[in-house]
Design a protein around this motif. Structure first.
Motif, PDB file in Angstrom:
ATOM      1  N   THR A  93       0.840  -1.189   0.000  1.00  0.00           N
ATOM      2  CA  THR A  93       0.000   0.000   0.000  1.00  0.00           C
ATOM      3  C   THR A  93       0.879   1.244   0.000  1.00  0.00           C
ATOM      4  O   THR A  93       1.893   1.306   0.692  1.00  0.00           O
ATOM      5  CB  THR A  93      -0.907   0.008   1.238  1.00  0.00           C
ATOM      6  N   VAL A  94       0.454   2.246  -0.790  1.00  0.00           N
ATOM      7  CA  VAL A  94       1.197   3.496  -0.884  1.00  0.00           C
ATOM      8  C   VAL A  94       0.843   4.378   0.311  1.00  0.00           C
ATOM      9  O   VAL A  94      -0.328   4.581   0.632  1.00  0.00           O
ATOM     10  CB  VAL A  94       0.870   4.240  -2.194  1.00  0.00           C
ATOM     11  N   THR A  95       1.855   4.873   0.977  1.00  0.00           N
ATOM     12  CA  THR A  95       1.660   5.864   2.038  1.00  0.00           C
ATOM     13  C   THR A  95       2.647   6.993   1.821  1.00  0.00           C
ATOM     14  O   THR A  95       3.805   6.760   1.474  1.00  0.00           O
ATOM     15  CB  THR A  95       1.895   5.252   3.438  1.00  0.00           C
ATOM     16  N   PHE A  96       2.165   8.214   2.011  1.00  0.00           N
ATOM     17  CA  PHE A  96       3.032   9.383   1.893  1.00  0.00           C
ATOM     18  C   PHE A  96       3.517   9.758   3.279  1.00  0.00           C
ATOM     19  O   PHE A  96       2.722   9.973   4.195  1.00  0.00           O
ATOM     20  CB  PHE A  96       2.296  10.549   1.236  1.00  0.00           C
ATOM     21  N   SER A  97       4.832   9.821   3.425  1.00  0.00           N
ATOM     22  CA  SER A  97       5.437  10.050   4.734  1.00  0.00           C
ATOM     23  C   SER A  97       5.245  11.486   5.172  1.00  0.00           C
ATOM     24  O   SER A  97       5.250  12.417   4.366  1.00  0.00           O
ATOM     25  CB  SER A  97       6.921   9.708   4.697  1.00  0.00           C
ATOM     26  N   ARG A  98       5.057  11.649   6.501  1.00  0.00           N
ATOM     27  CA  ARG A  98       4.997  13.002   7.081  1.00  0.00           C
ATOM     28  C   ARG A  98       6.383  13.524   7.426  1.00  0.00           C
ATOM     29  O   ARG A  98       6.540  14.670   7.792  1.00  0.00           O
ATOM     30  CB  ARG A  98       4.135  12.984   8.347  1.00  0.00           C
ATOM     31  N   ARG A  99       7.384  12.675   7.300  1.00  0.00           N
ATOM     32  CA  ARG A  99       8.743  13.110   7.576  1.00  0.00           C
ATOM     33  C   ARG A  99       9.308  13.817   6.354  1.00  0.00           C
ATOM     34  O   ARG A  99       9.139  13.348   5.218  1.00  0.00           O
ATOM     35  CB  ARG A  99       9.625  11.912   7.942  1.00  0.00           C
ATOM     36  N   PRO A 100       9.997  14.936   6.544  1.00  0.00           N
ATOM     37  CA  PRO A 100      10.474  15.701   5.394  1.00  0.00           C
ATOM     38  C   PRO A 100      11.521  14.970   4.567  1.00  0.00           C
ATOM     39  O   PRO A 100      11.635  15.198   3.365  1.00  0.00           O
ATOM     40  CB  PRO A 100      11.062  16.974   6.038  1.00  0.00           C
ATOM     41  N   GLU A 101      12.300  14.049   5.188  1.00  0.00           N
ATOM     42  CA  GLU A 101      13.376  13.402   4.441  1.00  0.00           C
ATOM     43  C   GLU A 101      12.866  12.233   3.597  1.00  0.00           C
ATOM     44  O   GLU A 101      13.573  11.737   2.738  1.00  0.00           O
ATOM     45  CB  GLU A 101      14.457  12.907   5.406  1.00  0.00           C
ATOM     46  N   THR A 102      11.643  11.757   3.873  1.00  0.00           N
ATOM     47  CA  THR A 102      11.082  10.635   3.128  1.00  0.00           C
ATOM     48  C   THR A 102       9.826  11.096   2.401  1.00  0.00           C
ATOM     49  O   THR A 102       8.949  11.712   3.000  1.00  0.00           O
ATOM     50  CB  THR A 102      10.742   9.464   4.074  1.00  0.00           C
ATOM     51  N   MET A 103       9.773  10.746   1.076  1.00  0.00           N
ATOM     52  CA  MET A 103       8.636  11.230   0.298  1.00  0.00           C
ATOM     53  C   MET A 103       7.477  10.247   0.316  1.00  0.00           C
ATOM     54  O   MET A 103       6.344  10.617   0.578  1.00  0.00           O
ATOM     55  CB  MET A 103       9.086  11.505  -1.136  1.00  0.00           C
ATOM     56  N   LEU A 104       7.756   8.993   0.018  1.00  0.00           N
ATOM     57  CA  LEU A 104       6.670   8.011  -0.009  1.00  0.00           C
ATOM     58  C   LEU A 104       7.201   6.658   0.416  1.00  0.00           C
ATOM     59  O   LEU A 104       8.408   6.381   0.361  1.00  0.00           O
ATOM     60  CB  LEU A 104       6.001   7.954  -1.381  1.00  0.00           C
TER      61      LEU A 104
END
Length: 769
Positions: A648-659
């Protein structure tokens, strides 16, 4: 004629209502002890005025209460009061003082160490002044104001909870210790004075205030025993609550001062420490299982004075009579107390035992780390010395039990019952297998995960983690931008929550660096092609003629200077010219000759054809540039990121990780297991997980991997055992926390207890023998 009994005149009595009945609380002002009597008992006590005989009291009692009682019963009651020194016989005060000294001397060393009391002072006149100052504030308005203040303090604590997390390392700095001592001194002083002032406000007397150590923990105390003389239970509870209430006010004021002052300044640090100390000591004082404010609040609320000794006495009596079979008189409390005493006694004993065990464990760890094996032996020796009175009491009890058990032969039914119980305990303890489990905290994580991140420095990082039986973790790092002015972008082409398969495209990478490199490459290719064309083109006649003319001019000029030099040499031989003039002529001729040589070389180069090596070098540079342009063009046309895992695709809330792509069809747990239990763990063993979000649901799984090395977890070395849990219901989410239990087989109850006990013993003990 024998002297008739007379009650001491200094005894104080106050009536109160308990369970709808009137009871009387008697206070002995010499010993400070309190006694509760029912109305018939109190009536009899009042008859001891030195004028009524036991026969007359028995007769009057039967007439008043319609209940027959004999004169010997009255005399027995008189003997009981005499043993308590309630009668005036000229020796009461002396006997009371002697009995108090004897009682103190009979206390075991362990009891004296666990409860060290140091008398402070008698605050008589001070409390009179403080109670007068307090009187104007004892109203509803100020109570509401204090409650609002406390609410603000709690709000600030919740809003800034991260800044009030205390690490143990912070407590061992000199400044921290000094600050904590100052905060405790302020808090406990005002806490105890809050008790004392309110007690005095309601008309009670405070005998003393001072300091004590209870279970090695510092405490201040205030003798407010006069609260038992208050007719209203609400007043007693208010006096007991006063100290805790002040702690909350103290905590709230400290929180506000901390919030409005500049961080780093001494006042700010002191306010923070005061707030932490106030909150922690409030919780500690609220504990009803040891004799602090929480205990007395519970005792007042239940309206049972001396709750702890009564509860422990009742539980001990029940165990001795029913379990051990001792022929002793039963303690018969009221029906309500019969429900309360066992619960409180069990909880109190469990808490005290746990607290003492934790203290002893801490001491054992400290002494073993400092002194090794001798440290443990020293601790055992000290325990024997401290608890020698308790050990002797236990030994006497065992001997008394043996004496009582001699009568078992006269009661076959009881003997058979004991034998049956013993056989059942042995069978259940040694032969009936029970599940053996190893448990620990666990946090859920996906069975497989792929993450994509693009840094501001143009570094594209793609990390893959696959768990399970054969774990795998790899990382692919690509530098997309090669200059400081390059701009790169990663454009996802998937949506949050979308399901993807292995090989699906997730995002497209765009970069102005690639565009700029293509433009620069085309310009370089054009330059190289121009140089090649220029190299292969034939030379023009005009250029050759011009070069020939330059050669002819240089030749004529050199010939003229050569003739001038020859003439100067002839004149010099005849000493007609100076030597420097001859040298100037020679230099001019040499320069002209060099210029002629350059012109001849240039003419020869124009007339010669291009060399094959030069053409080959330029053609090679052109081919390499064309290949680079093809690579850059393909990069510009298709820069894509594909996934190596399905999920499953999740978009990270961390700035260094995009997805991220996470596979949560199954989840993996890392269960920390001690080195003592790791030998019991094997792959394939079943496991159960319970998370806080679904406390009523168990999730099944199995061990998939046993690690070969330990890692540090919460300051201790643990083996992270991997457990795979099925998540076909999709209830579990990444990051949920809870507890996992691994079924490692079955064992007997005694075997399990022996292993637990063995885990507490240092391996170092083995080396002593």
């Amino acid at each position: 004629m024998p002297r008739l009994p007379k009650l001491r005149s200094d005894l104080a009595a106050v009536p109160s209502q308990v369970d709808g009945a009137t009871v009387y609380t008697l206070k002995d002002p010499i010993t400070g002890r309190y006694f509760r009597l029912r109305e018939p008992e109190y009536w009899i006590v009042r008859q001891f005025d030195g004028e009524h005989s036991p026969e007359q009291i028995a007769s009057d009692f039967q007439a008043k209460f319609s209940f027959e009682i004999s004169a010997p019963d009255i005399r027995q009651f008189i003997d009981n009061l005499s043993n308590l020194y309630f009668l005036e016989d000229g020796r009461s005060e002396q006997e009371i003082a002697r009995a108090a000294r004897e009682a103190a001397g009979k206390r075991s060393l362990g009891s004296r160490i666990l409860y060290i009391k140091l008398k402070g002072f008698t605050p008589g006149k001070t409390l009179d002044v403080l109670s007068r100052w307090y009187r104007p504030f004892h109203n509803r308005f100020w109570l509401i104001a204090q409650l609002i203040l406390i609410a603000i303090g709690f709000g600030l604590l919740v809003a800034n909870s991260a800044q009030f997390t205390v690490r143990l390392s912070e407590l061992f700095h000199v400044t921290s210790i000094v600050t904590i001592i100052m905060a405790l001194a302020l808090l406990v002083s005002f806490h105890e004075f809050a008790h004392a002032v309110l007690c005095r406000y309601y008309g009670g007397q405070v005998r003393e205030m001072g300091f004590l150590l209870m279970y090695f923990q510092p405490c201040f105390y205030c003798d407010i025993s006069d609260v038992w003389l208050f007719p209203k239970r609400s007043q007693r509870m208010a006096v007991t609550w006063a100290g805790l209430h002040f702690q909350l006010v103290f905590f709230a004021v400290s929180m506000i001062i901390w919030r409005v002052t500049v961080p780093g300044y001494p006042l700010n640090d002191l306010a923070r420490t005061c707030a932490i100390v106030g909150w922690v000591t409030f919780l500690f004082n609220l504990n009803p299982l040891i004799k602090l404010d929480g205990y007395y609040l519970l005792s007042d609320w239940l309206d049972i004075p001396n709750l702890r000794p009564k509860a422990l006495g009742y539980l001990g009596n029940v165990i001795k009579r029913r379990l051990l079979g001792w022929p002793i008189e039963p303690i018969t409390p009221a029906p309500r107390e019969r429900k309360i005493f066992p619960v409180y006694a069990v909880l109190g004993v469990a808490y005290s035992t746990l607290l003492i065990v934790l203290i002893l464990k801490w001491l054992a760890v400290f002494l073993a780390g400092s002194l090794g094996g001798p440290g443990i032996l020293l601790l055992c020796a000290v325990l024997v010395i401290i608890l020698r009175q308790n050990i002797l009491t236990l030994a006497r009890g065992a001997i008394q039990h043996v004496v009582y058990m001699k009568n078992l032969l006269q009661h076959p039914a009881r003997l058979i019952t004991y034998l049956v119980i013993l056989i059942v305990v042995i069978v259940l303890g040694f032969f009936v297998p029970v599940p053996n489990r190893v448990s620990g905290k666990a946090t859920t994580q996906p069975i497989a995960e792929f993450s994509v991140s693009l840094g501001t420095d143009g570094i594209l990082d793609m990390t893959t983690r696959i768990g399970g039986e054969s774990p795998e973790q790899r990382s692919n790092v690509i530098k997309v931008v090669s200059s400081d002015v390059g701009v790169v972008g990663l454009s996802p082409i998937v949506r949050e929550g979308q399901q993807v398969r292995i090989g699906d495209t997730l995002a497209v990478l765009t970069s102005n660096q690639v565009t700029n490199d293509i433009a620069a490459g085309i310009a370089e290719l054009h330059r190289l092609e121009g140089d090649l064309a220029l190299l292969k083109a034939p030379k023009k006649k005009e250029e050759i003629a011009e070069a020939q003319a330059k050669v002819n001019g240089a030749q004529a000029y050199y010939d003229q200077l050569a003739r001038d030099l020859k003439r100067s040499e002839g004149l010099a031989e005849k000493n007609l010219i100076p030597a420097d003039q001859l040298e100037a002529a020679r230099s001019a001729a040499a320069v002209a000759k060099a210029s002629l040589s350059d012109k001849l070389s240039a003419l020869a180069l124009l007339k010669s054809p291009p060399r094959p090596e030069e053409i080959a070098v330029i053609e090679h540079d052109i081919a390499r540039q064309k290949a680079r342009l093809e690579y850059l063009t393909s990069q510009a046309q298709a820069q894509v990121v594909t996934t190596p895992v399905a999920g499953t695709v999740t978009f990270s809330r961390r700035p260094e990780t995009m997805l991220n792509i996470i596979d949560i069809s199954s989840l993996e747990l890392q269960v920390p297991v001690t080195d003592f239990d790791i030998k019991l763990i094997a792959a394939g063993q079943p496991a159960q997980l319970k998370v806080r979000s679904y406390a009523d649901t168990s999730f099944g799984g199995s061990v998939v991997r046993v690690p070969r090395f330990a890692v540090e977890t919460d300051g201790q070395m643990r083996f992270p055992v991997a457990v795979k849990v099925d998540n076909s219901t999709a209830l579990l989410k990444q990051g949920m926390s809870g507890y996992a239990k691994i079924e490692v087989g079955r064992t007997s109850v005694f075997g399990y207890l022996f292993r637990k006990l063995a885990s507490m013993v240092y391996v170092e003990v083995w080396s002593w023998f």
